[in-house]
Scaffold this motif. Structure first.
Motif, PDB file in Angstrom:
ATOM      1  N   GLY A 111      36.370  15.891  17.422  1.00  0.00           N
ATOM      2  CA  GLY A 111      37.384  16.147  18.445  1.00  0.00           C
ATOM      3  C   GLY A 111      36.930  15.654  19.810  1.00  0.00           C
ATOM      4  N   ASP A 112      36.032  14.669  19.849  1.00  0.00           N
ATOM      5  CA  ASP A 112      35.493  14.118  21.096  1.00  0.00           C
ATOM      6  C   ASP A 112      36.468  13.071  21.623  1.00  0.00           C
ATOM      7  OD1 ASP A 112      33.996  13.201  23.201  1.00  0.00           O
ATOM      8  OD2 ASP A 112      32.315  12.502  21.986  1.00  0.00           O
ATOM      9  N   LYS A 113      37.374  13.504  22.501  1.00  0.00           N
ATOM     10  CA  LYS A 113      38.427  12.616  23.003  1.00  0.00           C
ATOM     11  C   LYS A 113      37.874  11.512  23.905  1.00  0.00           C
ATOM     12  CE  LYS A 113      41.602  16.456  22.799  1.00  0.00           C
ATOM     13  NZ  LYS A 113      42.201  17.518  23.565  1.00  0.00           N
ATOM     14  N   ALA A 114      36.830  11.805  24.665  1.00  0.00           N
ATOM     15  CA  ALA A 114      36.256  10.803  25.578  1.00  0.00           C
ATOM     16  C   ALA A 114      35.656   9.634  24.790  1.00  0.00           C
ATOM     17  CB  ALA A 114      35.193  11.438  26.462  1.00  0.00           C
ATOM     18  N   THR A 115      34.871   9.930  23.764  1.00  0.00           N
ATOM     19  CA  THR A 115      34.281   8.873  22.931  1.00  0.00           C
ATOM     20  C   THR A 115      35.359   8.120  22.186  1.00  0.00           C
ATOM     21  OG1 THR A 115      32.259  10.161  22.660  1.00  0.00           O
ATOM     22  CG2 THR A 115      32.619   8.394  21.091  1.00  0.00           C
ATOM     23  N   LEU A 116      36.352   8.841  21.693  1.00  0.00           N
ATOM     24  CA  LEU A 116      37.456   8.223  20.963  1.00  0.00           C
ATOM     25  C   LEU A 116      38.219   7.255  21.877  1.00  0.00           C
ATOM     26  CD1 LEU A 116      38.801   8.223  18.215  1.00  0.00           C
ATOM     27  CD2 LEU A 116      40.275  10.074  19.000  1.00  0.00           C
ATOM     28  N   ALA A 117      38.467   7.646  23.107  1.00  0.00           N
ATOM     29  CA  ALA A 117      39.196   6.793  24.058  1.00  0.00           C
ATOM     30  C   ALA A 117      38.397   5.535  24.398  1.00  0.00           C
ATOM     31  CB  ALA A 117      39.514   7.574  25.328  1.00  0.00           C
ATOM     32  N   LYS A 118      37.067   5.642  24.468  1.00  0.00           N
ATOM     33  CA  LYS A 118      36.228   4.482  24.760  1.00  0.00           C
ATOM     34  C   LYS A 118      36.114   3.544  23.560  1.00  0.00           C
ATOM     35  CE  LYS A 118      33.298   6.848  28.099  1.00  0.00           C
ATOM     36  NZ  LYS A 118      31.953   7.377  28.351  1.00  0.00           N
ATOM     37  N   SER A 119      36.241   4.085  22.355  1.00  0.00           N
ATOM     38  CA  SER A 119      36.028   3.290  21.145  1.00  0.00           C
ATOM     39  C   SER A 119      37.272   2.567  20.660  1.00  0.00           C
ATOM     40  CB  SER A 119      35.519   4.191  20.013  1.00  0.00           C
ATOM     41  OG  SER A 119      34.317   4.820  20.389  1.00  0.00           O
ATOM     42  N   ALA A 135      44.841  12.438  22.594  1.00  0.00           N
ATOM     43  CA  ALA A 135      44.870  13.870  22.276  1.00  0.00           C
ATOM     44  C   ALA A 135      45.740  14.179  21.056  1.00  0.00           C
ATOM     45  CB  ALA A 135      45.322  14.673  23.490  1.00  0.00           C
ATOM     46  N   PRO A 136      46.962  13.610  20.915  1.00  0.00           N
ATOM     47  CA  PRO A 136      47.764  13.911  19.720  1.00  0.00           C
ATOM     48  C   PRO A 136      47.069  13.484  18.419  1.00  0.00           C
ATOM     49  CG  PRO A 136      49.141  12.878  21.388  1.00  0.00           C
ATOM     50  CD  PRO A 136      47.728  12.813  21.859  1.00  0.00           C
ATOM     51  N   LEU A 137      46.359  12.345  18.447  1.00  0.00           N
ATOM     52  CA  LEU A 137      45.637  11.900  17.251  1.00  0.00           C
ATOM     53  C   LEU A 137      44.510  12.868  16.925  1.00  0.00           C
ATOM     54  CD1 LEU A 137      45.049   9.771  15.071  1.00  0.00           C
ATOM     55  CD2 LEU A 137      43.632   8.578  16.753  1.00  0.00           C
ATOM     56  N   ALA A 138      43.753  13.306  17.948  1.00  0.00           N
ATOM     57  CA  ALA A 138      42.665  14.263  17.725  1.00  0.00           C
ATOM     58  C   ALA A 138      43.194  15.584  17.184  1.00  0.00           C
ATOM     59  CB  ALA A 138      41.898  14.483  19.027  1.00  0.00           C
ATOM     60  N   THR A 139      44.344  16.036  17.684  1.00  0.00           N
ATOM     61  CA  THR A 139      44.951  17.281  17.197  1.00  0.00           C
ATOM     62  C   THR A 139      45.380  17.125  15.747  1.00  0.00           C
ATOM     63  OG1 THR A 139      45.753  17.736  19.436  1.00  0.00           O
ATOM     64  CG2 THR A 139      46.759  18.981  17.652  1.00  0.00           C
ATOM     65  N   TYR A 140      45.977  16.003  15.401  1.00  0.00           N
ATOM     66  CA  TYR A 140      46.435  15.755  14.041  1.00  0.00           C
ATOM     67  C   TYR A 140      45.236  15.769  13.069  1.00  0.00           C
ATOM     68  CZ  TYR A 140      48.524  13.554   9.973  1.00  0.00           C
ATOM     69  OH  TYR A 140      48.969  13.296   8.688  1.00  0.00           O
ATOM     70  N   VAL A 141      44.140  15.123  13.473  1.00  0.00           N
ATOM     71  CA  VAL A 141      42.959  15.050  12.585  1.00  0.00           C
ATOM     72  C   VAL A 141      42.345  16.439  12.415  1.00  0.00           C
ATOM     73  CG1 VAL A 141      40.625  14.113  12.366  1.00  0.00           C
ATOM     74  CG2 VAL A 141      42.487  12.645  13.065  1.00  0.00           C
ATOM     75  N   LYS A 142      42.386  17.292  13.440  1.00  0.00           N
ATOM     76  CA  LYS A 142      41.851  18.658  13.299  1.00  0.00           C
ATOM     77  C   LYS A 142      42.675  19.446  12.295  1.00  0.00           C
ATOM     78  CE  LYS A 142      39.366  19.878  17.449  1.00  0.00           C
ATOM     79  NZ  LYS A 142      39.272  20.720  18.576  1.00  0.00           N
ATOM     80  N   GLU A 143      43.985  19.263  12.316  1.00  0.00           N
ATOM     81  CA  GLU A 143      44.873  19.983  11.388  1.00  0.00           C
ATOM     82  C   GLU A 143      44.812  19.394   9.973  1.00  0.00           C
ATOM     83  OE1 GLU A 143      48.708  19.797  13.211  1.00  0.00           O
ATOM     84  OE2 GLU A 143      48.105  21.043  14.903  1.00  0.00           O
ATOM     85  N   HIS A 144      44.576  18.104   9.862  1.00  0.00           N
ATOM     86  CA  HIS A 144      44.514  17.429   8.571  1.00  0.00           C
ATOM     87  C   HIS A 144      43.149  16.736   8.436  1.00  0.00           C
ATOM     88  CE1 HIS A 144      48.783  17.597   9.746  1.00  0.00           C
ATOM     89  NE2 HIS A 144      48.988  17.857   8.456  1.00  0.00           N
ATOM     90  N   SER A 145      42.128  17.490   8.133  1.00  0.00           N
ATOM     91  CA  SER A 145      40.754  16.976   8.121  1.00  0.00           C
ATOM     92  C   SER A 145      40.536  15.875   7.078  1.00  0.00           C
ATOM     93  CB  SER A 145      39.756  18.115   7.885  1.00  0.00           C
ATOM     94  OG  SER A 145      40.046  18.743   6.650  1.00  0.00           O
ATOM     95  N   SER A 146      41.360  15.855   6.025  1.00  0.00           N
ATOM     96  CA  SER A 146      41.192  14.805   5.014  1.00  0.00           C
ATOM     97  C   SER A 146      41.598  13.432   5.551  1.00  0.00           C
ATOM     98  CB  SER A 146      42.014  15.134   3.763  1.00  0.00           C
ATOM     99  OG  SER A 146      43.390  15.176   4.082  1.00  0.00           O
ATOM    100  N   TYR A 147      42.359  13.373   6.637  1.00  0.00           N
ATOM    101  CA  TYR A 147      42.782  12.116   7.239  1.00  0.00           C
ATOM    102  C   TYR A 147      41.599  11.307   7.770  1.00  0.00           C
ATOM    103  CZ  TYR A 147      45.293   8.774  10.173  1.00  0.00           C
ATOM    104  OH  TYR A 147      45.773   7.623  10.743  1.00  0.00           O
ATOM    105  N   ALA A 148      40.642  11.999   8.331  1.00  0.00           N
ATOM    106  CA  ALA A 148      39.464  11.317   8.906  1.00  0.00           C
ATOM    107  C   ALA A 148      38.666  10.672   7.793  1.00  0.00           C
ATOM    108  CB  ALA A 148      38.606  12.288   9.684  1.00  0.00           C
TER     109      ALA A 148
END
Length: 148
Positions: A111-119, A135-148
């Motif tokens: 859920g590291d939005k800063a690293t995700l935004a840089k990458s 943020a919406p992508l990070a929220t979605y992945v937290k709710e659906h952990s199999s997506y990652a």
């Protein structure tokens, strides 16, 4: 004084080789006479006397070996190739596609939005990627952990 025909260095009279470049110097009439006297002395020595080691003057007359001037460039090129090759291997290991995907996946899981935004990058120049837009992508992945 004897002037070297190769490098034009002034050498002491009686020198056989140039003290600067090692080039054999031309013989002068005084040298050829001295050389014949030395030859006569060595032939007149009796055989029962032990032979002495070469004189200091004859040892100094042997020119020192010089490295070819191109050798330093060859060494420099070899070192440069090794450094650049090592750098390329490190870069490939740190920034390969697999490493980039692993970094993005880990940022999503953490859920590291800063690293995700840089990458993340986009082809669309109008799309701004920052912590707010991911943020919406990070929220979605937290709710659906199999997506990652």
């Amino acid at each position: 004084m004897i002037i070297c025909p190769n490098c034009h260095h002034e050498n002491a009279a009686g020198s056989t080789f140039c003290g600067e470049c090692g080039q054999r110097l031309p013989e002068t009439s005084a040298q050829s006479g001295a050389a014949s006297q030395v030859t006569e002395k060595t032939t007149t020595q009796s055989s029962d006397q032990p032979q002495s080691s070469p004189s200091r003057q004859s040892r100094e007359a042997i020119p020192a070996k010089k490295r070819p001037s191109g050798l330093k460039w060859v060494v420099l090129v070899v070192v440069l190739v090794i450094v650049l090759g090592g750098g390329a291997l490190v870069y490939r290991g740190m920034f390969s596609k697999q490493q980039q995907v692993a970094k993005i996946t880990q940022a999503l899981v953490d859920g590291d939005k800063a690293t995700l935004a840089k990458s993340l990058v986009s082809d669309d120049p109008n799309l701004k990627i920052n912590e707010t837009t991911v943020a919406p992508l990070a929220t979605y992945v937290k709710e659906h952990s199999s997506y990652a």
